[in-house]
Design an enzyme around this catalytic site. Sequence first.
Site: not given
Length: 334
Positions: A117, A119, A121, A134, A136, A146-147, A212, A216, A290
């Site tokens: 994928e 992305d 976003e 964003q 990814n 998640g990058r 989210w 959040g 993370r």
Amino acid sequence: MASSSSPLFFYYLLLLGSALFLINETTALPELPNLTTLSFEEGYTQLFGDSNLVLHQDGQTVHLSLDQRTGAGFASQGLYLHGFFSASIKLPADYAAGVVVAFYMSNGDVFEKTHDELDFEFLGNIRGREWRVQTNVYGNGSTAVGREERYGLWFDPTEDYHQYSILWSNERIIFYIDNTPIREVVRTQTMGGDFPSKPMSLYATIWDGSTWATSGGRYKVNYKFAPYVAEFTDLVLHGCIIDPSNHSRTCLESNAGVYNAMMISTDQRAAMERFRKKHMTYSYCHDRIRYPTPSPECTLGPETESFLIIGEARSSYRHHHGKRNGRSTVDVAL
């Protein structure tokens, strides 16, 4: 103001000329053969949303809307292995908390457990706060890592169309905004299968991300402002088409190699570095909560000092979390 005969006036002209030259240099993309836009009927198919997908200008422009009933989405008719993919997008205005608009490549419908994928976003916000963008990258089902990178924008994406593009080759992935590169992911041996390498389709969607997308999940979609409409035009699919029956290429090897030849010029790299220094608000490479050990493709330098251990840029954190003009530290859209 300086007169037209003063040395200061000519200095201003010199600065302006230099700035315009830099803009022209940094926004020029490498030429591709047969780089043309497609109408919806020529290259795409509707995924979901029935009447929430509306065509305009003989299919050259697509409106996707989100209301209390459903969102909407479309996808490319074909699978591609590498290429250049682009759209000019105008985002919903006013209150858009919880709204997610996505422009991305994926093969999750074909490779459910090992999908790739790429992305873009776009994350909506409350009135008076900017949309966030964003990017990814996932490869071979690597969703546990998640990058994500997140950015502010130097313009209002709700006022006019802006171009968002993805270059995907065997060697690198480059994300562009208005033809300025904002992120490059170079394939390395240490990434292994985490670098996307299987055929993908292009997707565009609008949907409810209330759980989210804004703070959040603190701020939800408010359907009294619906419908939320995202507009797509200047649709480009320039890639190596794959036969879905056996995943073999239908393009010549020489044609496929043109994407490997597309690299970031010196001027473009300088523009990208300026963008990232000024507008990047989060990077997974700097998120020690993370990822106590950074991913192998992360190259950490002096800029690490500009980020908190949660991956947020210090300047962005101070701007949004500080008590300024009576705003609470929790009144922020991350």
